[in-house]
Every structure is written in C-alpha cells, then in structure tokens.
Write a protein that holds these residues in place. Sequence first.
Motif, PDB file in Angstrom:
ATOM      1  N   ARG A 191      43.798  26.929  43.807  1.00  0.00           N
ATOM      2  CA  ARG A 191      42.740  27.886  44.132  1.00  0.00           C
ATOM      3  C   ARG A 191      42.106  27.609  45.484  1.00  0.00           C
ATOM      4  NH1 ARG A 191      37.237  29.737  43.797  1.00  0.00           N
ATOM      5  NH2 ARG A 191      36.585  27.629  44.253  1.00  0.00           N
ATOM      6  N   TYR A 206      39.570  35.452  45.333  1.00  0.00           N
ATOM      7  CA  TYR A 206      39.792  36.045  44.016  1.00  0.00           C
ATOM      8  C   TYR A 206      41.184  36.658  43.818  1.00  0.00           C
ATOM      9  CZ  TYR A 206      35.045  34.762  43.103  1.00  0.00           C
ATOM     10  OH  TYR A 206      33.917  34.014  42.911  1.00  0.00           O
ATOM     11  N   ALA A 207      41.597  37.571  44.717  1.00  0.00           N
ATOM     12  CA  ALA A 207      42.902  38.231  44.510  1.00  0.00           C
ATOM     13  C   ALA A 207      44.041  37.221  44.303  1.00  0.00           C
ATOM     14  CB  ALA A 207      43.218  39.178  45.670  1.00  0.00           C
ATOM     15  N   PRO A 208      44.085  36.114  45.082  1.00  0.00           N
ATOM     16  CA  PRO A 208      45.215  35.187  44.890  1.00  0.00           C
ATOM     17  C   PRO A 208      45.242  34.497  43.524  1.00  0.00           C
ATOM     18  CG  PRO A 208      44.218  34.871  47.066  1.00  0.00           C
ATOM     19  CD  PRO A 208      43.295  35.762  46.281  1.00  0.00           C
ATOM     20  N   VAL A 210      44.758  36.034  40.563  1.00  0.00           N
ATOM     21  CA  VAL A 210      45.009  36.947  39.445  1.00  0.00           C
ATOM     22  C   VAL A 210      46.431  36.811  38.904  1.00  0.00           C
ATOM     23  CG1 VAL A 210      45.213  39.388  38.851  1.00  0.00           C
ATOM     24  CG2 VAL A 210      43.166  38.547  39.962  1.00  0.00           C
ATOM     25  N   LEU A 211      47.398  36.521  39.782  1.00  0.00           N
ATOM     26  CA  LEU A 211      48.771  36.328  39.290  1.00  0.00           C
ATOM     27  C   LEU A 211      48.876  35.088  38.395  1.00  0.00           C
ATOM     28  CD1 LEU A 211      51.757  37.225  39.278  1.00  0.00           C
ATOM     29  CD2 LEU A 211      52.092  35.819  41.317  1.00  0.00           C
ATOM     30  N   PRO A 212      48.352  33.931  38.816  1.00  0.00           N
ATOM     31  CA  PRO A 212      48.364  32.791  37.888  1.00  0.00           C
ATOM     32  C   PRO A 212      47.612  33.077  36.582  1.00  0.00           C
ATOM     33  CG  PRO A 212      47.861  32.059  40.119  1.00  0.00           C
ATOM     34  CD  PRO A 212      47.868  33.551  40.158  1.00  0.00           C
ATOM     35  N   GLN A 213      46.540  33.877  36.679  1.00  0.00           N
ATOM     36  CA  GLN A 213      45.789  34.239  35.462  1.00  0.00           C
ATOM     37  C   GLN A 213      46.672  35.054  34.517  1.00  0.00           C
ATOM     38  OE1 GLN A 213      41.867  36.003  36.247  1.00  0.00           O
ATOM     39  NE2 GLN A 213      42.028  37.153  34.333  1.00  0.00           N
ATOM     40  N   LEU A 214      47.457  35.946  35.103  1.00  0.00           N
ATOM     41  CA  LEU A 214      48.387  36.767  34.320  1.00  0.00           C
ATOM     42  C   LEU A 214      49.446  35.874  33.662  1.00  0.00           C
ATOM     43  CD1 LEU A 214      48.656  39.901  34.091  1.00  0.00           C
ATOM     44  CD2 LEU A 214      50.414  39.766  35.862  1.00  0.00           C
TER      45      LEU A 214
ATOM     46  N   TYR B  70      37.151  41.657  45.780  1.00  0.00           N
ATOM     47  CA  TYR B  70      38.080  40.582  45.446  1.00  0.00           C
ATOM     48  C   TYR B  70      39.312  40.538  46.353  1.00  0.00           C
ATOM     49  CZ  TYR B  70      35.069  40.900  41.370  1.00  0.00           C
ATOM     50  OH  TYR B  70      33.962  40.962  40.548  1.00  0.00           O
ATOM     51  N   ALA B  71      39.220  41.227  47.502  1.00  0.00           N
ATOM     52  CA  ALA B  71      40.268  41.135  48.536  1.00  0.00           C
ATOM     53  C   ALA B  71      41.664  41.503  48.026  1.00  0.00           C
ATOM     54  CB  ALA B  71      40.281  39.745  49.185  1.00  0.00           C
ATOM     55  N   PHE B  72      41.738  42.541  47.214  1.00  0.00           N
ATOM     56  CA  PHE B  72      43.054  43.078  46.869  1.00  0.00           C
ATOM     57  C   PHE B  72      43.530  43.927  48.048  1.00  0.00           C
ATOM     58  CE2 PHE B  72      41.620  41.975  42.596  1.00  0.00           C
ATOM     59  CZ  PHE B  72      42.767  41.389  42.092  1.00  0.00           C
ATOM     60  N   ARG B 106      52.431  39.038  45.008  1.00  0.00           N
ATOM     61  CA  ARG B 106      51.587  37.839  44.916  1.00  0.00           C
ATOM     62  C   ARG B 106      50.170  38.143  44.448  1.00  0.00           C
ATOM     63  NH1 ARG B 106      49.037  34.493  43.754  1.00  0.00           N
ATOM     64  NH2 ARG B 106      48.803  32.328  44.457  1.00  0.00           N
ATOM     65  N   ILE B 107      49.688  39.391  44.730  1.00  0.00           N
ATOM     66  CA  ILE B 107      48.336  39.716  44.260  1.00  0.00           C
ATOM     67  C   ILE B 107      48.358  40.898  43.273  1.00  0.00           C
ATOM     68  CG2 ILE B 107      47.061  38.669  46.177  1.00  0.00           C
ATOM     69  CD1 ILE B 107      46.766  41.462  47.435  1.00  0.00           C
ATOM     70  N   CYS B 108      49.493  41.035  42.574  1.00  0.00           N
ATOM     71  CA  CYS B 108      49.592  42.001  41.478  1.00  0.00           C
ATOM     72  C   CYS B 108      49.352  43.440  41.916  1.00  0.00           C
ATOM     73  CB  CYS B 108      48.644  41.626  40.333  1.00  0.00           C
ATOM     74  SG  CYS B 108      48.987  39.994  39.645  1.00  0.00           S
ATOM     75  N   TRP B 193      47.666  26.186  52.292  1.00  0.00           N
ATOM     76  CA  TRP B 193      48.001  24.963  51.574  1.00  0.00           C
ATOM     77  C   TRP B 193      49.067  25.258  50.535  1.00  0.00           C
ATOM     78  CZ3 TRP B 193      43.182  27.281  51.729  1.00  0.00           C
ATOM     79  CH2 TRP B 193      42.857  28.055  50.620  1.00  0.00           C
ATOM     80  N   VAL B 197      48.452  31.043  49.482  1.00  0.00           N
ATOM     81  CA  VAL B 197      49.077  32.309  49.862  1.00  0.00           C
ATOM     82  C   VAL B 197      49.314  32.431  51.366  1.00  0.00           C
ATOM     83  CG1 VAL B 197      48.191  33.547  47.848  1.00  0.00           C
ATOM     84  CG2 VAL B 197      46.788  33.422  49.925  1.00  0.00           C
TER      85      VAL B 197
END
Lengths: 375, 375
Positions: A191, A206-208, A210-214, B70-72, B106-108, B193, B197
């Motif tokens: 994160r 935040y957006a980065p 959401v995929l791991p959350q899914l 959330y920067a989508f 990567r961000i759904c 890192w 991303v």
Amino acid sequence: MSAPLDSSKLTVTRTTTPSQPKPNDQLVFGQTFTDHMLTVEWTEEKGWANPEIKPYAPLSLDPATIVFHYAFELFEGMKAYRTEDNKITMFRPDMNMKRMNKSAARICLPKFDEEELLKLIGTLIEQDKHLIPVGQGYSLYIRPTMIGTSVGLGVSTPDKALLYVICSPVGPYYKTGFKAVKLEATDYATRAWPGGVGDKKLGANYAPCVLPQLQAAERGYQQNLWLFGPEHNITEVGTMNAFFVFQNLATGKKELVTAPLDGTILEGVTRDSILNLARERLDSNEWDINERYCTITEVAERSKNGELVEAFGSGTAAIVSPIKEIGWKGESINVPLLPGEQSGALTKQIAAWIGDIQYGRQEHKGWSRVVADLK
Amino acid sequence: MSAPLDSSKLTVTRTTTPSQPKPNDQLVFGQTFTDHMLTVEWTEEKGWANPEIKPYAPLSLDPATIVFHYAFELFEGMKAYRTEDNKITMFRPDMNMKRMNKSAARICLPKFDEEELLKLIGTLIEQDKHLIPVGQGYSLYIRPTMIGTSVGLGVSTPDKALLYVICSPVGPYYKTGFKAVKLEATDYATRAWPGGVGDKKLGANYAPCVLPQLQAAERGYQQNLWLFGPEHNITEVGTMNAFFVFQNLATGKKELVTAPLDGTILEGVTRDSILNLARERLDSNEWDINERYCTITEVAERSKNGELVEAFGSGTAAIVSPIKEIGWKGESINVPLLPGEQSGALTKQIAAWIGDIQYGRQEHKGWSRVVADLK
C-alpha cells in the motif's frame, strides 16, 4: 497578496426543492447526499474566492483538467452528530482540518485557514439540518474534498483548485451491533512506502488497493491487512488503522499495540483518540500502550501461545471494527471474541467511551465541538 | 453479456464553429486542444455504450464521483504525425493500447478491444485534420484517458467508467534542437516501489512527484532522477525513462544501460524502441546493451574515472532528452556533450533513427502505422 479563505464572504443560494429525510433504515454509506454543497475556488493569482453554498449539483470541468490525469485530489472524512439538545457536534474536527492541510501541502494544493473552513462546514450543515439523522449510531458523514483544476497536460504545480464539501446522512456501520471482520494479511501488493504518501489522505492511495481487495474478497476476506518489508510488519487496513491486544501469560500484563506513525500509516483521528483514552483510562499496572512495529509472525505465534486477546480496526466510519480472523500464508489466525458476542472486551469498551463523547453524553477535553446550534 | 467496444457503432456530431490552426510557433504542449473529442461510457451491467465523437466540451460529473476521491484514473500519451503524402501515422500505437489495458486492469477499470479504440482514434483525428501541425518535430499529441464514474463514497470496484480521448497540436519539445537538462538524484522521496503501481500510467503516480520536483527546481534542477532502495538504484525520471552510456577505458567497449522492468519502471514505448534499435544497429563488438540495475554511486564513480560518456531520458514528448548534469549529495556529476552541442553522439543518433521512422522517411517493422488517410 492572495486572499485567505474567509467565511464572512460566504454567499448562500438555497434549493427551491428541499428533499425529505429518508427513513433511517434506508441510509447506505455515501450514497445519499444532502441538498446543498459548499464550494470555494482558488487561483494562484488571487487566492481563495468567496465561498458559496448552493444546491448540490454536478461539477463541470474541462476534460484536460489535471484532477483527471494526475490525481491532484485529497479528501477528509468527518461526522456531525445531532445531540439531544439540538446541537450539532463534530468529533475533533480540528484534527481533520490539520490533516487536510498536510495532504494539500504534499501535492502542492493550496492551504487554508482551518477555523474558517470549520465555520463554513457548520453553516453548510445548518442548511440541511432536517436531513441529519437522529439516534445512536446515526450521523451526517461530511466529505471535504480538494481537487486541482488547472487545465493542461503539463505535469506541474496546480495554479487553480476547487475545495468542496458534500454531506451524506449515514447509519451505524454495523446495523446490529458489531460484526467482526476477516482480514487477509497481504504481502503480494504494497500500500505505502517510506518517502511515499501513505500517511496522507490522497486519492492516489485508494484506487491501487481495490484490486488486492477484490483478490482477498475472492478468498472470503473483507479487507487487506497491509504488511510491509521483509519482516512483514503490520501497517494498517487502508480504510482503518489496526490495533492488537496481547497478554503476556507469564506476567499477566496486557499490551495494546498499533503501528507507529512512520510516514506509511494514515494519522487516524480515531487511532489517536483510542491511544489517548487508553493511556488515560486503562490501569498502567495492568496495561502497556505501545506504538511499535508488530509483525504478522508475532501475531501468529502469540495466537498459538494463547497470548493474542483481541484485534480491531479503527476509523471514522465504524469507530472500532472487531477482527475475528486473519488469513496468512493459507492458514487462519483466529482472534478470540467474548462468548456469544462479535467483539472483545476492550474493543467494546473503547467503542462505548468514544460514542459517549461523540453524542455529548460525556465531556472530554473539548473533543466534541459544537459547530451549529439548531435552536 | 456485456457489450464490447465497437467502432462500427460510432456516432459523430461535428462542431458548427471549427477553429483555425494556430501558427506553429504558438503551440504550447497540452494547452491547445482540437475541436472534437471521443467519449465512450461503460457500465458493469451493459458494457461499452456506443462511441461518440462530439465537440470538445466540459465533463459534467457528480461531486461524489469516485474519480475525484479515490484516483480511479489512467491515461496514455501518443502522437500522430502528418506525412508528406498526407497520411496520418502513429508510432507503435499498439504498445500504448496494450499498456492502457494493463493500467485499467490494475485499478479495476474495464478492458477494451485495442484495435477498436485505435480505429476510433483514427476517425477522431480525421475530424480535425486541418489542426494537425505540419513539419519536422510537429505532431498531434493524443491523450486517451479513462476515469471511474461510479457515484458514491464507498471504496470499491468501479461499476461505471468513461473512456475519452482529447488531442493537442504540439511542436518540438525543444524549439531549437536539443537542450540538455539538469536532474537532481532524489532519495528524499520515493516515486514507486515493489508491489506498487509505478509501472502503470495511473494518475496516482504523478501528483505525489510534483512537490519533490518543486524542491529540485529551487536548487536549479529541471526534474528528479528517482533513486530506489539502500543501494540507490537509478529508476527513471517520472516523465521519462533514463539511459546511460559508459565506456570501459580498459577494453574500449561501450555499454548502453537502462533500468530493468521490475514493476517500478514505466514500460516506455520510446524506451523499448531505443533498446530494439540499439540491439539491431549498434555493432555488438563495440557495444553492450543492458537492462540492469545501475546505482547513482556507479554513475558518480565512472564519471570521475572518465567512463561516463552520455546520459539521456526517453519519452513520447521529447523522444530523447540529453542530460548534462546530475546533482547528488551536494555535488555535480557532469555528463559530457559533443563540443559545442547539447547532446552526445548516441543520443543524437537515436533521435534521428526514431524521427525517420515516425515521419515515414524509413520503414521499420511496421512501427509507423497509418491510422487515417487524408487524401
């Protein structure tokens, strides 16, 4: 000389079609909004323009606006509570204003006078006072937001910005008391990093996640418990800070632990409040309160030894959110709960302490602050 | 069954007030836009709606739209070139489409058919063909963008999105040939890192880099050269990948070096093209072409030994951008330039190679692709 944010210059345009409050049981977090919003434009040349309260309405922005391309955006999450004597209080709103200014400075968005914005938020809330839900656990969620509004595709410091505040009536995070959650300890994505922005409330964080959350959800976990580094230090949950309670079986002493604010951890207002209350109210002969690194390995080992007593997340939305299980390397770390209940004893105690302050049943160091008087 | 992106369903609404082209010398990168834009809406339920080309106009979005909080958001940067026989070509546009889909995943945000979007971009460009500047170094910068448009404050997978494309006529990055830049090697902030991303073209990677850029500018440097880790590996410039040329004084052999694609480095199309051309065209008896970690310490030491021959950044905007100086720990690492010029020999050679392909003077593996024929 650029103009400061000045609440005395506010203009208010009221809606001609005020809405009716929804029944409490129909409130979904962040889905219903009140009738009005606050907007204040800023330019590098002139500073803050006159604040406006006006009917909630779409923003109209050029498609080349930098908020769409380079994530010049930040926000805060706060709640306003309606007390029994018809005052509107907020919980330590100065902390949110301070953090919002720190977020702004980190991405070169403009700073503002914190007291002035609080006054404006108070006036905004007054416009829609009939929409603030009443009752324990009900509140008005307030979302101050700032976006960069310069138009152009060069990556540079914003010379235009928009600060706006919208409000959403919300109910208790868990409708029927606590519901303990399952987290997946996550080392397959990261994160935040030292030298990054994980301690700021920026959209970019935040957006980065959401995929791991899914991915965690596909394995049956509600959220990620973010680990960091080769030692797998526990950092936070992304939408919550994380707390653990251990008991040393040899000495009997208990320890409340959360990660230190090393630049990768969001500086949670609830986190800070819990640490303060725990240090004031828990018997120091029985308790150690520590901000220290704690690895998932330590949690797993102390769980096996019977020394893991409780775990919970903390944040504005749920205040405290008990954790019942943590998935790690295909195994489950089970966290004890009170018999027949969905939380541990300290988790429950802390929720009660903070609830009493937020709803004005107990005064504590001015943490609950009147921002509007509806009488 | 959700609908795929389908260019045959395009509707075109043309402006009634077409604009006149600006003189070439008044073009500023990403500040002037053409008369039309492409928009395609997506919903989780229905998939891609019918694409629309319509007059360039503001977007109207609810203030609770997730792109603001959330920067989508993600984007691409591409260029279209007008050839002497009135065709419009793009340089390896399939690479940008592929990268855009990787950013989206990567961000759904939703994936799309890459060929279909390229067809739509070709049609968009045709609408404004009179605004594409003519001449070596002039081109149409194309900005495909995708934003999450779900409305609501919960942090979760977007169920609505908007894909849009806007175009800006641009001139050569440096009006009078090359102008070598000064970079500040940066270890006081971290761009990307492992597990993050940094290899994706997400808005989230940009806003956090502007404050360090400002700090570097105050010390006289145009950009940051981002370092990573305790060894201070050189990663990239944020808007460019970074290349170094060394010559082993003992053996006489030269080496072209850039950082490997380890997940923290943007997968630059120009970077890939340079590596390809160098491997094909440089004599392997004289040259090694390496994607490997290279520390700032190595660069500093080899500069002192006289083994640092050239350094440059690569990207869509400037193609190659020669580097003349790198600040590190209060000292200057000076990079040699050709006598009386603003670049080294290889930098100049590579710029010529790529320019010849982009403007259709030389065919190379289909890299220059006709996307519209204006005849």
